[in-house]
Design a protein around this motif. Structure first.
Motif, PDB file in Angstrom:
ATOM      1  N   ILE A 212       0.839  -1.198   0.000  1.00 28.30           N
ATOM      2  CA  ILE A 212       0.000   0.000   0.000  1.00 28.30           C
ATOM      3  C   ILE A 212       0.877   1.252   0.000  1.00 28.30           C
ATOM      4  O   ILE A 212       0.605   2.226  -0.710  1.00 28.30           O
ATOM      5  CB  ILE A 212      -0.932  -0.010   1.230  1.00 28.30           C
TER       6      ILE A 212
ATOM      7  N   ASN B  88       2.181   1.833  -3.318  1.00 28.97           N
ATOM      8  CA  ASN B  88       1.099   1.951  -4.296  1.00 28.97           C
ATOM      9  C   ASN B  88       1.267   1.003  -5.477  1.00 28.97           C
ATOM     10  O   ASN B  88       1.067   1.394  -6.642  1.00 28.97           O
ATOM     11  CB  ASN B  88       0.984   3.395  -4.790  1.00 28.97           C
TER      12      ASN B  88
ATOM     13  N   LYS C 287      -2.498  -4.322  -7.569  1.00 32.48           N
ATOM     14  CA  LYS C 287      -3.016  -5.347  -6.666  1.00 32.48           C
ATOM     15  C   LYS C 287      -3.046  -6.713  -7.343  1.00 32.48           C
ATOM     16  O   LYS C 287      -3.491  -6.855  -8.481  1.00 32.48           O
ATOM     17  CB  LYS C 287      -4.431  -4.994  -6.208  1.00 32.48           C
TER      18      LYS C 287
END
Length: 377
Positions: free
Chosen positions: A63, A66, A69
């Motif tokens: 996270i 960034n 995913k």
């Protein structure tokens, strides 16, 4: 505490899921899939960038930086329940423990970081031991091996609404057996008790199949994953005949199930020199290497060129040694990967978890340069 990313997401015109699938099928993409495999546990206490921002684990780091995913799910595909861990003996600055896989291991009393324990012996030394452990910890009918599909569906969006790649765990056929027997124990057992070892492989396969049969009809998966640490810097620790005749047929059984549900990307996490077993991995259905360590094998381009016509993919392969040598070495190494990223079927990231000797400033430089070179959206 909410984690605030310190980097902007790479510019995108595709979803992470679309990008991953197109890149892994050698199709055009907006940019390279942006991911890393993670960091040694020591990094979270030694890297000031992590300490100051309260980044405590790899999920936090994903996270924080960034990244795109990517995630997966699976059932209990090996030993369950685990054995109860306990301290057996204290020896000066070390202690001997019985770990969750029944191994006697010597570990430091304090610290130890990410170091591998010194394994002393296995709980399984002969077929009678295996029979007992199998009955107690490998029962396919254990109620917890029955998955709560409804709960899993609450964690993942339906296929039509999911914008990230979702994988299915295919466990391990021989790597976890090696863990349970130890390196030396497996080497002896293959010759002393070949039927026992084959039964371990078969049991592992059946447990994976049981999990797949529950999950495959319920989710639309983008890839399959596995873990098979069965090689070291001189090749596999089992004979090629054993791998071909005992392990590969189980891969084929699993692959048949995956193919029936449209899954044609299957990676395995196997460190060491995989080149001797590469033909059998491909024949068995495993067509992607992850996170592909360089120094115990070869530059990823060597295998990608050799098996280009057979659809080999690689995820990883950025030499951690180059990351530790500073910015000039990082730049030189990333330029050796350019044509493979452009070709497709290759996603670059550190060739295992990034170690703490890499300076945080150099790591940020690496992320910046990777975006400049491969974030072409």
């Amino acid at each position: 505490m909410e984690i605030k990313p310190i980097r902007q997401r790479w510019k995108s015109s595709m979803t992470d899921r679309e990008r991953f699938n197109r890149q892994m099928h050698f199709q055009s993409v907006d940019r390279c899939f942006n991911m890393e495999f993670g960091y040694w546990e020591d990094n979270f206490s030694k890297w000031d960038i992590f300490v100051k921002n309260n980044i405590r684990n790899n999920n936090d780091a994903d996270i924080f930086f960034n990244f795109d995913k990517i995630t997966g799910l699976g059932g209990h595909t090996f030993m369950y329940p685990a054995m109860k861990e306990k301290v057996v003996e204290v020896r000066g600055k070390t202690r001997v423990i019985m770990n969750s896989e029944g191994l006697l291991a010597e570990v430091p009393l304090e610290g130890g970081g990410s170091s591998i324990p010194h394994f002393l012996e296995s709980s399984i030394k002969n077929p009678d031991d295996w029979k007992r452990v199998k009955e107690e910890h490998f029962n396919i009918n254990h109620p917890d091996r029955k998955l709560d599909i409804a709960a899993l569906k609450k964690k993942h969006l339906p296929d039509a609404g999911r914008d990230y790649p979702l994988g299915i765990n295919c466990g391990s056929m021989i790597g976890k057996v090696r863990d349970m027997l130890t390196f030396e124990g497996l080497a002896y057992a293959i010759y002393d008790y070949p039927q026992m070892v084959e039964d371990m492989v078969e049991t592992s396969c059946r447990l994976v199949e049981y999990s797949l049969d529950q999950l495959l009809p319920e989710f639309k998966f983008d890839y399959a994953s596995g873990w098979e640490d069965i090689c070291f810097n001189n090749g596999p620790i089992v004979s090629l005949d054993f791998f071909r005749d005992i392990v590969m047929p189980r891969y084929k059984r699993i692959n048949k199930k995956l193919k029936a549900y449209g899954i044609d990307i299957w990676y395995t996490d196997c460190d060491g020199d995989v080149r001797p077993i590469m033909p059998y991995l491909l024949e068995g259905g495993i067509n992607c290497l992850f996170p592909y360590e360089v120094n115990s094998c070869a530059h990823p381009g060597e295998l990608l060129d050799q098996y280009q016509g057979q659809g080999l993919r690689i995820m990883g392969g950025v030499d951690k040694m180059a990351l530790g040598k500073g910015k000039d070495a990082i730049k030189v190494y990333l330029h050796t990967l350019e044509k493979y990223v452009a070709r497709g079927g290759y996603i670059p990231f550190c060739d295992h978890r990034c170690p703490p000797n890499v300076k945080p400033d150099d790591y940020i430089y690496y992320l910046d340069l990777k975006e400049k070179m491969f974030g072409m959206a």
